[in-house]
Design an enzyme around this catalytic site. Structure first.
Site, PDB file in Angstrom:
ATOM      1  N   GLY A 119     -12.916 -26.008   7.829  1.00 10.81           N
ATOM      2  CA  GLY A 119     -13.407 -26.267   9.100  1.00 10.81           C
ATOM      3  C   GLY A 119     -13.296 -24.924   9.882  1.00 10.81           C
ATOM      4  O   GLY A 119     -13.656 -23.845   9.438  1.00 10.81           O
TER       5      GLY A 119
ATOM      6  N   HIS B 161       0.673  -1.116   0.096  1.00 10.58           N
ATOM      7  CA  HIS B 161       0.053   0.059  -0.107  1.00 10.58           C
ATOM      8  C   HIS B 161       0.847   1.275   0.064  1.00 10.58           C
ATOM      9  O   HIS B 161       0.305   2.323  -0.313  1.00 10.58           O
ATOM     10  CB  HIS B 161      -0.939   0.002   0.992  1.00 10.58           C
ATOM     11  CG  HIS B 161      -0.345   0.231   2.531  1.00 10.58           C
ATOM     12  ND1 HIS B 161       0.035  -0.871   3.365  1.00 10.58           N
ATOM     13  CD2 HIS B 161      -0.158   1.482   3.222  1.00 10.58           C
ATOM     14  CE1 HIS B 161       0.516  -0.195   4.577  1.00 10.58           C
ATOM     15  NE2 HIS B 161       0.339   1.031   4.386  1.00 10.58           N
TER      16      HIS B 161
ATOM     17  N   GLY C 156       3.508   6.997   7.800  1.00  8.56           N
ATOM     18  CA  GLY C 156       4.650   6.926   7.479  1.00  8.56           C
ATOM     19  C   GLY C 156       5.689   5.833   7.983  1.00  8.56           C
ATOM     20  O   GLY C 156       6.571   5.421   7.429  1.00  8.56           O
ATOM     21  N   ASN C 157       5.360   5.130   9.100  1.00  6.93           N
ATOM     22  CA  ASN C 157       6.105   3.977   9.550  1.00  6.93           C
ATOM     23  C   ASN C 157       5.825   2.799   8.658  1.00  6.93           C
ATOM     24  O   ASN C 157       6.233   1.663   8.711  1.00  6.93           O
ATOM     25  CB  ASN C 157       5.809   3.406  11.021  1.00  6.93           C
ATOM     26  CG  ASN C 157       6.471   4.159  12.019  1.00  6.93           C
ATOM     27  OD1 ASN C 157       5.920   4.996  12.705  1.00  6.93           O
ATOM     28  ND2 ASN C 157       7.880   3.851  12.030  1.00  6.93           N
ATOM     29  N   SER C 158       4.639   2.752   7.930  1.00  5.85           N
ATOM     30  CA  SER C 158       4.389   1.576   6.957  1.00  5.85           C
ATOM     31  C   SER C 158       5.626   0.947   6.201  1.00  5.85           C
ATOM     32  O   SER C 158       6.104   2.114   5.577  1.00  5.85           O
ATOM     33  CB  SER C 158       3.089   2.004   6.144  1.00  5.85           C
ATOM     34  OG  SER C 158       2.042   1.953   7.002  1.00  5.85           O
TER      35      SER C 158
ATOM     36  N   LEU D 150      -3.267 -26.781   2.294  1.00  2.00           N
ATOM     37  CA  LEU D 150      -3.387 -28.047   3.071  1.00  2.00           C
ATOM     38  C   LEU D 150      -4.623 -28.774   2.412  1.00  2.00           C
ATOM     39  O   LEU D 150      -4.430 -30.120   2.532  1.00  2.00           O
ATOM     40  CB  LEU D 150      -3.413 -27.605   4.546  1.00  2.00           C
ATOM     41  CG  LEU D 150      -3.696 -28.809   5.498  1.00  2.00           C
ATOM     42  CD1 LEU D 150      -2.309 -29.534   5.590  1.00  2.00           C
ATOM     43  CD2 LEU D 150      -3.856 -28.190   6.870  1.00  2.00           C
TER      44      LEU D 150
ATOM     45  N   ASP E 272       0.347  -7.662   1.681  1.00  2.00           N
ATOM     46  CA  ASP E 272       0.840  -6.255   1.617  1.00  2.00           C
ATOM     47  C   ASP E 272       2.166  -6.222   1.780  1.00  2.00           C
ATOM     48  O   ASP E 272       2.877  -5.212   2.301  1.00  2.00           O
ATOM     49  CB  ASP E 272       0.027  -5.630   2.810  1.00  2.00           C
ATOM     50  CG  ASP E 272       0.181  -4.000   2.516  1.00  2.00           C
ATOM     51  OD1 ASP E 272       0.321  -3.647   1.643  1.00  2.00           O
ATOM     52  OD2 ASP E 272      -0.328  -3.211   3.672  1.00  2.00           O
TER      53      ASP E 272
ATOM     54  N   THR F 256       3.048  -2.451   9.457  1.00  2.00           N
ATOM     55  CA  THR F 256       1.833  -2.548   8.371  1.00  2.00           C
ATOM     56  C   THR F 256       0.726  -1.534   8.721  1.00  2.00           C
ATOM     57  O   THR F 256       0.167  -0.859   8.081  1.00  2.00           O
ATOM     58  CB  THR F 256       1.425  -3.970   8.058  1.00  2.00           C
ATOM     59  OG1 THR F 256       2.788  -4.538   7.606  1.00  2.00           O
ATOM     60  CG2 THR F 256       0.371  -3.847   6.757  1.00  2.00           C
ATOM     61  N   ALA F 257       0.125  -1.823   9.646  1.00  2.00           N
ATOM     62  CA  ALA F 257      -1.208  -1.379  10.051  1.00  2.00           C
ATOM     63  C   ALA F 257      -1.127  -0.490  11.631  1.00  2.00           C
ATOM     64  O   ALA F 257      -0.589  -0.968  12.475  1.00  2.00           O
ATOM     65  CB  ALA F 257      -2.103  -2.496  10.172  1.00  2.00           C
ATOM     66  N   ILE F 258      -1.972   0.265  11.867  1.00  2.36           N
ATOM     67  CA  ILE F 258      -2.305   1.089  12.836  1.00  2.36           C
ATOM     68  C   ILE F 258      -3.756   0.470  13.616  1.00  2.36           C
ATOM     69  O   ILE F 258      -4.660   0.660  12.516  1.00  2.36           O
ATOM     70  CB  ILE F 258      -1.994   2.531  12.904  1.00  2.36           C
ATOM     71  CG1 ILE F 258      -0.666   2.811  11.972  1.00  2.36           C
ATOM     72  CG2 ILE F 258      -2.450   3.277  14.195  1.00  2.36           C
ATOM     73  CD1 ILE F 258      -0.667   4.316  12.039  1.00  2.36           C
TER      74      ILE F 258
END
Length: 462
Positions: A281, A119, A221-223, A277, A149, A239-241
């Site tokens: 379930g 992103h 900006g950390n992403s 796999l 991502d 990646t996410a906050i």
């Protein structure tokens, strides 16, 4: 007189002994204070003994020094057509507009390969990388994977670049100290500290993610930046906050084992190869276990097994409870999903399962997803087993695993629906879908769906 002198001497001697004893005790206390009661074992990525003790300052400093020069600033420029002005209409023009976005990336090799988030560079027409020494380079997009991502970039330079090494995210422990390194709010080279709060977190609600959760401060900006342990090893890509705009307590990172596998696949194959796999379930909890009348409340309960899958060939069947894959304990579905994302088709895994209250170990060779799924009309479709068809009381159909088609979404067609027929032709498997896709002259005028509740719906395309 002699008696008085004796008393004075004894007093002086007693005072001297008291002062010596006090000084000795103070020195001992100071020595003990400077040596915390634990040993940092770098090989194990954690501390020994007291888990609530702060690490030595040098442990933070060392990890930061190993990482900070390997984290870069990523600037992407996206061109798009903006709104038309009166002047544009008068001169019959529509000038392109540009939009700039920023994020972070991590150098993973001395020759300039950089990992970041998809992103961060999505739809970018131009990508610029700025190193910690302020040198800037144009970057080439090598490949990307939207599902995880993760994206891989490359810059060309004659010098050998500082880089970080991948750690084993499976070995990361809840409560372990970590550092987040990135460029929040365009503030370059920012380091924050926290602990791992949880593992195998899913934010989508669809159980297709497996994030490391941490309370290290991460902001816009950390992403794409680095999450490292105190050894300086990369254990995640931030990646996410948790929140709309900025950090409010928790942030999430793609585990390094998943990121490394995605990068290796992109470099070797050009896209990502996922091992399947072949079971369907649900994860167990008290309510589910009570409903199916079993005592276990942890693990993955196998409801059905895909025909022709590695799971079926290994003898896994309905009612089995998967408790462990290799050395990974399975307590919920995202544990299993996250670990399998690090595997490829034809990889072999050891499954520990519970059957009839007895543990059983089997080896499973993972299958390729093309055997079970197909992309069609911005949907991912999957075969369903005969046992599922019998339970649903249908003779044919394929399952919708994912829907990106906005028109279908607007009609209420979502994940979990079944396609029973297309153009009044029964769909028995994804082979029928593939055959339809190869008939380029065939237009789609109707699709018959069945909802998870068994309701039949037909959509007519005009």
């Amino acid at each position: 007189m002699k008696k008085i002198i004796s008393i004075v001497c004894v007093s002086i001697l007693t005072s001297a002994l008291t002062i010596y004893t006090l000084n000795n005790n103070i020195n001992n206390e100071q020595t003990n204070t400077s040596k915390p009661n634990y040993e940092f074992k770098k090989a194990n990525y954690n501390v020994n003994n007291t888990s609530n003790a702060l690490p030595l300052n040098n442990d933070f400093v060392s990890a930061a020094e190993k990482t900070i020069d390997a984290v870069v600033h990523v600037k992407n420029t996206t061109n798009y057509n903006g709104p038309v002005t009166i002047q544009d209409l008068f001169f019959n023009r529509r000038p392109p507009q540009s939009q700039v976005g920023t994020g972070s990336g991590v150098i993973i090799s001395p020759d300039g390969y950089i990992i970041t988030n998809n992103h961060v560079i999505d739809r970018a027409s131009d990508i610029e990388i700025t190193l910690n020494n302020n040198k800037s380079y144009k970057a080439e997009l090598i490949g990307t994977d939207k599902e995880t991502d993760i994206a891989l970039l490359k810059i060309d330079t004659d010098e050998s670049l500082p880089y970080t090494t991948f750690g084993d995210s499976d070995e990361a422990k809840i409560g372990e100290w970590v550092l987040a390194v990135g460029n929040p709010f365009n503030l370059t080279s920012t380091v924050t500290a926290g602990i791992i709060s949880a593992k195998s977190r899913d934010l989508s609600g669809e159980q297709n993610q497996s994030f490391i959760q941490t309370d290290a401060a991460v902001n816009p900006g950390n992403s794409g930046g680095a999450l490292v342990n105190l050894n300086g090893d990369l254990i995640g890509i931030n990646t996410a906050i948790f929140g709309n705009n900025s950090f409010i307590g928790y942030s999430f990172a793609v585990p390094s084992n998943i990121a490394r596998k995605v990068v290796e696949d992109i470099m070797e194959f050009g896209d990502v190869k996922n091992g399947i796999l072949g079971v369907r379930g649900t994860e167990l909890n008290s309510a589910v276990s009570e409903n199916i009348d079993i005592n276990e409340t942890e693990g993955f309960y196998v409801d059905s097994v895909e025909d022709g899958s590695g799971a079926q060939k290994a003898g896994i069947k309905h009612g089995d409870i998967i408790q462990k894959i290799d050395n990974i304990k399975i307590t919920k579905f995202t544990d299993m999903k996250g670990y399998l994302k690090t595997k490829r088709p034809n990889d072999e895994v050891n499954i520990v399962l519970l059957r009839d209250n007895k543990q059983k170990q089997v080896k499973v060779t993972l299958s390729t997803p093309e055997i079970f799924t197909v992309e069609f009309m911005d949907m991912e479709l999957k075969n369903i087993s005969n046992s599922v068809k019998s339970k649903l009381q249908i003779k044919n159909g394929v399952l919708i695993e994912r829907v990106n088609n906005k028109s279908l979404k607007n009609t209420g067609i979502t994940q979990g629906y079944f396609i029973l027929s297309i153009n009044d032709r029964d769909i028995k498997s994804i082979d029928d879908i593939n055959a339809l896709k190869q008939s380029y002259n065939t237009s789609i005028y109707s699709i018959k769906f069945m909802s998870p509740k068994g309701e039949i719906e037909r959509i007519i395309f005009r």
